[in-house]
Design a protein around this motif. Structure first.
Motif, PDB file in Angstrom:
ATOM      1  N   GLY A  70     -21.070 -39.273  49.297  1.00 16.66           N
ATOM      2  CA  GLY A  70     -20.474 -38.172  48.541  1.00 16.66           C
ATOM      3  C   GLY A  70     -19.061 -38.485  48.096  1.00 16.66           C
ATOM      4  O   GLY A  70     -18.699 -38.294  46.929  1.00 16.66           O
ATOM      5  N   LEU A  71     -18.221 -38.984  49.017  1.00 16.74           N
ATOM      6  CA  LEU A  71     -16.841 -39.309  48.657  1.00 16.74           C
ATOM      7  C   LEU A  71     -16.801 -40.531  47.735  1.00 16.74           C
ATOM      8  O   LEU A  71     -16.053 -40.548  46.753  1.00 16.74           O
ATOM      9  N   TYR A  72     -17.613 -41.511  48.006  1.00 24.66           N
ATOM     10  CA  TYR A  72     -17.707 -42.715  47.173  1.00 24.66           C
ATOM     11  C   TYR A  72     -18.042 -42.331  45.735  1.00 24.66           C
ATOM     12  O   TYR A  72     -17.440 -42.828  44.783  1.00 24.66           O
ATOM     13  N   SER A  73     -18.962 -41.408  45.584  1.00 25.84           N
ATOM     14  CA  SER A  73     -19.348 -40.956  44.247  1.00 25.84           C
ATOM     15  C   SER A  73     -18.222 -40.180  43.579  1.00 25.84           C
ATOM     16  O   SER A  73     -17.917 -40.398  42.402  1.00 25.84           O
ATOM     17  N   ARG A  74     -17.570 -39.279  44.306  1.00 20.43           N
ATOM     18  CA  ARG A  74     -16.477 -38.499  43.729  1.00 20.43           C
ATOM     19  C   ARG A  74     -15.318 -39.385  43.295  1.00 20.43           C
ATOM     20  O   ARG A  74     -14.675 -39.132  42.288  1.00 20.43           O
ATOM     21  N   VAL A  75     -15.060 -40.441  44.062  1.00 18.30           N
ATOM     22  CA  VAL A  75     -13.969 -41.357  43.728  1.00 18.30           C
ATOM     23  C   VAL A  75     -14.387 -42.315  42.617  1.00 18.30           C
ATOM     24  O   VAL A  75     -13.622 -42.570  41.684  1.00 18.30           O
ATOM     25  N   GLY A  76     -15.579 -42.881  42.705  1.00 23.52           N
ATOM     26  CA  GLY A  76     -15.926 -44.007  41.862  1.00 23.52           C
ATOM     27  C   GLY A  76     -16.880 -43.784  40.716  1.00 23.52           C
ATOM     28  O   GLY A  76     -17.097 -44.696  39.908  1.00 23.52           O
TER      29      GLY A  76
END
Length: 197
Positions: free
Chosen positions: A53-59
């Protein structure tokens, strides 16, 4: 394989990026922290859903996709390895930045992933997070810290890494399946990279 001079075709359904690898072999002078109410939280044994989830929001806007294509077992093997450390930059009790340090190669630290959500870009949070990253990386007995970025990334990423003390040492061209065509990334991601089917 070395590409010839001139233009090389990229097949439809693929994306191409120039990847620049950068390194530092000595701890750089510490840069001042910008003002901001950020904190860093180490995430021990990160949950895969949380990480994705965080990886997607950042990248997502920069077409980060490698970790999204991994199976649960492949991703857990990296994130739960004893020599891999995962951190979240926290603002207002929300995880808004991602830092992953990989110490699995003796004497080295790779900044495997480093980034912020869109709301923090340009606020100074990147400098603050890099200061923490370098403190953590050089707190171990390492003689090299390295990172890579590519032309799909934020346009300021390369110069930011160089201002942080990294110097380029290798350049490659990466061609891969466009992650927006197989559902790995939303079709609307990375508007600066056209989809060619």
């Amino acid at each position: 394989m070395i590409l010839p001079d001139g233009y090389s075709d990229v097949p439809n359904g693929k994306i191409a990026a120039v990847v620049t690898h950068l390194e530092m072999t000595a701890r750089p002078p510490r840069r001042d922290d910008p003002a901001g109410a950020w904190s860093l939280r180490r995430v021990e044994q990160p949950g895969l859903d949380w990480f994705r989830g965080l990886y997607s929001r950042v990248g997502e806007d920069w077409l980060w996709f490698s970790r999204m294509r991994m199976s649960d077992a492949e991703l857990a093997a990296i994130l739960h390895a004893p020599l891999v450390e995962v951190y979240a930059l926290v603002e207002d009790d929300r995880d808004e930045g991602l830092l992953e340090l990989d110490f699995r190669q003796a004497g080295q630290c790779e900044l495997a992933f480093f980034g912020l959500t869109a709301s923090l870009i340009g606020t100074g949070a990147g400098r603050w997070l890099m200061n923490r990253a370098l403190e953590l990386a050089w707190s171990r007995p390492v003689n090299r810290v390295w990172v890579h970025t590519c032309t799909l990334d934020h346009p300021s990423a390369l110069s930011f890494y160089q201002r942080s003390g990294f110097r380029p040492f290798r350049r490659q061209v990466e061609i891969t399946d466009d992650p927006r065509l197989d559902g790995t990334a939303p079709r609307t991601a990375a508007k600066h990279v056209p989809v060619i089917e």
